[in-house]
Design a protein around this motif. Structure first.
Motif, PDB file in Angstrom:
ATOM      1  N   GLY A  15      24.007  -4.507   9.549  1.00 28.22           N
ATOM      2  CA  GLY A  15      25.057  -3.596  10.009  1.00 28.22           C
ATOM      3  C   GLY A  15      25.490  -2.591   8.960  1.00 28.22           C
ATOM      4  O   GLY A  15      26.589  -2.030   9.041  1.00 28.22           O
ATOM      5  N   LYS A  16      24.630  -2.335   8.005  1.00 26.46           N
ATOM      6  CA  LYS A  16      24.953  -1.377   6.947  1.00 26.46           C
ATOM      7  C   LYS A  16      25.269  -0.011   7.528  1.00 26.46           C
ATOM      8  O   LYS A  16      26.258   0.631   7.163  1.00 26.46           O
ATOM      9  N   GLY A  17      24.398   0.441   8.429  1.00 26.66           N
ATOM     10  CA  GLY A  17      24.581   1.761   9.039  1.00 26.66           C
ATOM     11  C   GLY A  17      25.840   1.820   9.890  1.00 26.66           C
ATOM     12  O   GLY A  17      26.637   2.758   9.778  1.00 26.66           O
ATOM     13  N   GLY A  59       6.562  -2.373   6.590  1.00 24.21           N
ATOM     14  CA  GLY A  59       7.719  -3.227   6.330  1.00 24.21           C
ATOM     15  C   GLY A  59       8.049  -3.390   4.856  1.00 24.21           C
ATOM     16  O   GLY A  59       8.992  -4.085   4.493  1.00 24.21           O
ATOM     17  N   ARG A  60       7.255  -2.732   3.998  1.00 26.09           N
ATOM     18  CA  ARG A  60       7.528  -2.829   2.562  1.00 26.09           C
ATOM     19  C   ARG A  60       8.506  -1.726   2.138  1.00 26.09           C
ATOM     20  O   ARG A  60       8.787  -0.820   2.907  1.00 26.09           O
ATOM     21  N   ILE A  61       9.021  -1.833   0.915  1.00 29.12           N
ATOM     22  CA  ILE A  61       9.938  -0.791   0.452  1.00 29.12           C
ATOM     23  C   ILE A  61       9.176   0.247  -0.379  1.00 29.12           C
ATOM     24  O   ILE A  61       8.138  -0.057  -0.974  1.00 29.12           O
ATOM     25  N   ASP A  87      23.885   3.971   1.873  1.00 30.69           N
ATOM     26  CA  ASP A  87      23.405   2.854   2.694  1.00 30.69           C
ATOM     27  C   ASP A  87      21.924   2.636   2.396  1.00 30.69           C
ATOM     28  O   ASP A  87      21.087   3.479   2.705  1.00 30.69           O
ATOM     29  N   GLY A  88      21.614   1.513   1.752  1.00 33.38           N
ATOM     30  CA  GLY A  88      20.224   1.178   1.499  1.00 33.38           C
ATOM     31  C   GLY A  88      19.658   1.745   0.208  1.00 33.38           C
ATOM     32  O   GLY A  88      18.440   1.770   0.027  1.00 33.38           O
ATOM     33  N   PHE A  89      20.491   2.166  -0.680  1.00 35.15           N
ATOM     34  CA  PHE A  89      20.045   2.589  -2.011  1.00 35.15           C
ATOM     35  C   PHE A  89      21.061   2.128  -3.045  1.00 35.15           C
ATOM     36  O   PHE A  89      22.242   2.384  -2.849  1.00 35.15           O
ATOM     37  N   PRO A  90      20.673   1.482  -4.122  1.00 38.92           N
ATOM     38  CA  PRO A  90      19.309   1.087  -4.486  1.00 38.92           C
ATOM     39  C   PRO A  90      18.830  -0.112  -3.661  1.00 38.92           C
ATOM     40  O   PRO A  90      19.610  -0.829  -3.072  1.00 38.92           O
ATOM     41  N   ARG A  91      17.508  -0.309  -3.668  1.00 35.74           N
ATOM     42  CA  ARG A  91      16.917  -1.383  -2.881  1.00 35.74           C
ATOM     43  C   ARG A  91      16.168  -2.393  -3.741  1.00 35.74           C
ATOM     44  O   ARG A  91      15.697  -3.403  -3.240  1.00 35.74           O
ATOM     45  N   ASP A  92      16.056  -2.123  -5.008  1.00 31.22           N
ATOM     46  CA  ASP A  92      15.521  -3.127  -5.938  1.00 31.22           C
ATOM     47  C   ASP A  92      16.031  -2.804  -7.337  1.00 31.22           C
ATOM     48  O   ASP A  92      16.636  -1.748  -7.552  1.00 31.22           O
ATOM     49  N   GLY A  94      14.493  -1.974  -9.938  1.00 27.32           N
ATOM     50  CA  GLY A  94      13.822  -0.799 -10.495  1.00 27.32           C
ATOM     51  C   GLY A  94      14.497   0.513 -10.124  1.00 27.32           C
ATOM     52  O   GLY A  94      14.286   1.528 -10.795  1.00 27.32           O
ATOM     53  N   GLN A  95      15.296   0.510  -9.071  1.00 27.33           N
ATOM     54  CA  GLN A  95      15.993   1.742  -8.664  1.00 27.33           C
ATOM     55  C   GLN A  95      17.362   1.869  -9.330  1.00 27.33           C
ATOM     56  O   GLN A  95      18.013   2.918  -9.210  1.00 27.33           O
ATOM     57  N   THR A  96      17.798   0.820 -10.041  1.00 28.70           N
ATOM     58  CA  THR A  96      19.137   0.910 -10.640  1.00 28.70           C
ATOM     59  C   THR A  96      19.231   1.976 -11.740  1.00 28.70           C
ATOM     60  O   THR A  96      20.281   2.605 -11.849  1.00 28.70           O
ATOM     61  N   GLN A 129      17.253  -7.058  19.469  1.00 24.64           N
ATOM     62  CA  GLN A 129      18.059  -6.558  20.591  1.00 24.64           C
ATOM     63  C   GLN A 129      18.341  -5.066  20.508  1.00 24.64           C
ATOM     64  O   GLN A 129      18.664  -4.437  21.502  1.00 24.64           O
ATOM     65  N   ARG A 130      18.196  -4.524  19.308  1.00 20.68           N
ATOM     66  CA  ARG A 130      18.520  -3.114  19.067  1.00 20.68           C
ATOM     67  C   ARG A 130      17.798  -2.218  20.066  1.00 20.68           C
ATOM     68  O   ARG A 130      18.393  -1.344  20.683  1.00 20.68           O
ATOM     69  N   GLU A 131      16.496  -2.499  20.251  1.00 21.02           N
ATOM     70  CA  GLU A 131      15.660  -1.673  21.116  1.00 21.02           C
ATOM     71  C   GLU A 131      16.032  -1.850  22.590  1.00 21.02           C
ATOM     72  O   GLU A 131      16.243  -0.885  23.312  1.00 21.02           O
TER      73      GLU A 131
HETATM   74  P1  ATP Z   1      19.080  -2.008   9.020  1.00 20.65           P
HETATM   75  O1  ATP Z   1      19.155  -0.535   9.010  1.00 20.65           O
HETATM   76  O2  ATP Z   1      19.156  -2.561  10.396  1.00 20.65           O
HETATM   77  O3  ATP Z   1      20.099  -2.666   8.100  1.00 20.65           O
HETATM   78  P2  ATP Z   1      16.794  -2.073   7.248  1.00 20.65           P
HETATM   79  O4  ATP Z   1      17.671  -2.245   6.060  1.00 20.65           O
HETATM   80  O5  ATP Z   1      15.533  -2.866   7.231  1.00 20.65           O
HETATM   81  O6  ATP Z   1      17.601  -2.460   8.564  1.00 20.65           O
HETATM   82  P3  ATP Z   1      16.583   0.775   6.788  1.00 20.65           P
HETATM   83  O7  ATP Z   1      17.672   0.700   5.785  1.00 20.65           O
HETATM   84  O8  ATP Z   1      16.719   1.774   7.853  1.00 20.65           O
HETATM   85  O9  ATP Z   1      16.353  -0.604   7.526  1.00 20.65           O
HETATM   86  O10 ATP Z   1      15.193   0.976   5.987  1.00 20.65           O
HETATM   87  C1  ATP Z   1      13.970   1.085   6.656  1.00 20.65           C
HETATM   88  C2  ATP Z   1      12.815   1.173   5.668  1.00 20.65           C
HETATM   89  O11 ATP Z   1      12.981   2.315   4.808  1.00 20.65           O
HETATM   90  C3  ATP Z   1      12.651  -0.008   4.708  1.00 20.65           C
HETATM   91  O12 ATP Z   1      11.941  -1.067   5.268  1.00 20.65           O
HETATM   92  C4  ATP Z   1      11.914   0.662   3.532  1.00 20.65           C
HETATM   93  O13 ATP Z   1      10.547   0.802   3.786  1.00 20.65           O
HETATM   94  C5  ATP Z   1      12.505   2.047   3.494  1.00 20.65           C
HETATM   95  N1  ATP Z   1      13.623   2.191   2.529  1.00 20.65           N
HETATM   96  C6  ATP Z   1      14.916   2.434   2.839  1.00 20.65           C
HETATM   97  N2  ATP Z   1      15.660   2.582   1.739  1.00 20.65           N
HETATM   98  C7  ATP Z   1      14.833   2.420   0.690  1.00 20.65           C
HETATM   99  C8  ATP Z   1      14.978   2.455  -0.733  1.00 20.65           C
HETATM  100  N3  ATP Z   1      16.158   2.666  -1.319  1.00 20.65           N
HETATM  101  N4  ATP Z   1      13.894   2.244  -1.495  1.00 20.65           N
HETATM  102  C9  ATP Z   1      12.708   2.012  -0.944  1.00 20.65           C
HETATM  103  N5  ATP Z   1      12.487   1.965   0.369  1.00 20.65           N
HETATM  104  C10 ATP Z   1      13.520   2.169   1.188  1.00 20.65           C
END
Ligand code: ATP
Ligand code: MG
Length: 192
Positions: A15-17, A59-61, A87-92, A94-96, A129-131
């Motif tokens: 629910g980040k978004g 499905g990878r980052i 929302d969604g940054f940083p994700r590992d 290495g991004q800090t 369920q999102r879809e």
């Molecule tokens: P939700 O949005 O439902 O919380 P989620 O976190 O898997 O789900 P998004 O945040 O929309 O989905 O991210 C989708 C994809 O985008 C990730 O699986 C990844 O491949 C990529 N992504 C998003 N943010 C980053 C990031 N900061 N660094 C690397 N990859 C990213």
């Protein structure tokens, strides 16, 4: 100068978004979904766009080196505001360094991280369920790819929780509640 920066962290489907978008107008901050930005970026013609598309669909980052290039572009497109919700940054981990540089360059005074804690069974239910509920349709919301996204989360993103906890900036929120309940908890914990 960007005085306030709030990172929203949590597993896929937490629910980040939803929460980030509800919070942005209250705080008068910009809202940036890195996932959404990358999905848009991946539709481009460049080689990097195609590489990003392949990574997301698997499905990878996205690799840190690519994020080093992409993150500043995402930020540059935002209008002026008091702050920003990432929302969604940083994700590992290495991004800090990319984040730290950003905070230093923008003389950010108020930096916090919201961590949305949600049970795994709930997460899978929400994503699948999102879809069917007419929400955002995503190529990476199929069972096999979802399990890769969870692996990526566990191995790469989850360690950020401790990283930010150790720095004293982590705010943990119970994301198992209905949307409004989580929203209220966030407001309370941010002192709003
Ligand atoms: P939700 O949005 O439902 O919380 P989620 O976190 O898997 O789900 P998004 O945040 O929309 O989905 O991210 C989708 C994809 O985008 C990730 O699986 C990844 O491949 C990529 N992504 C998003 N943010 C980053 C990031 N900061 N660094 C690397 N990859 C990213
Ligand atoms: Mg999202």
């Amino acid at each position: 100068m960007i005085k306030n920066v709030l990172v929203v962290l949590g597993p896929p489907g937490s629910g980040k978004g939803t929460q980030g978008k509800m919070l942005a107008p209250i705080l008068k901050y910009n809202y940036l979904s890195m996932g959404q930005y990358l999905r848009q970026f991946s539709e481009g013609e460049s080689e990097l766009s195609q590489q990003v598309k392949q990574t997301i669909d698997s499905g990878r980052i996205i690799r840190d080196e690519w994020m080093t290039q992409i993150f500043p572009t995402a930020i540059a497109g935002l209008p002026d505001a008091d702050g920003i919700i990432l929302d969604g940054f940083p994700r590992d981990l290495g991004q800090t360094p990319i984040l730290e540089t950003f905070l230093r360059e923008h003389q950010t005074e108020n930096f916090k991280v919201l961590f949305l804690e949600v049970e795994k069974e709930d997460l899978i239910k929400r994503i699948t369920q999102r879809e069917s509920q007419g929400g955002e349709m995503r190529a990476d919301d199929n069972p096999e790819i979802i399990s890769t996204r969870f692996e990526e989360y566990k191995n790469k993103t989850y360690p950020l929780k401790k990283y930010f906890e150790d720095r004293g900036v982590l705010i943990t929120v119970n994301g198992n509640q209905p949307i409004e309940g989580t929203h209220q908890e966030i407001l309370r914990k941010l002192g709003l």
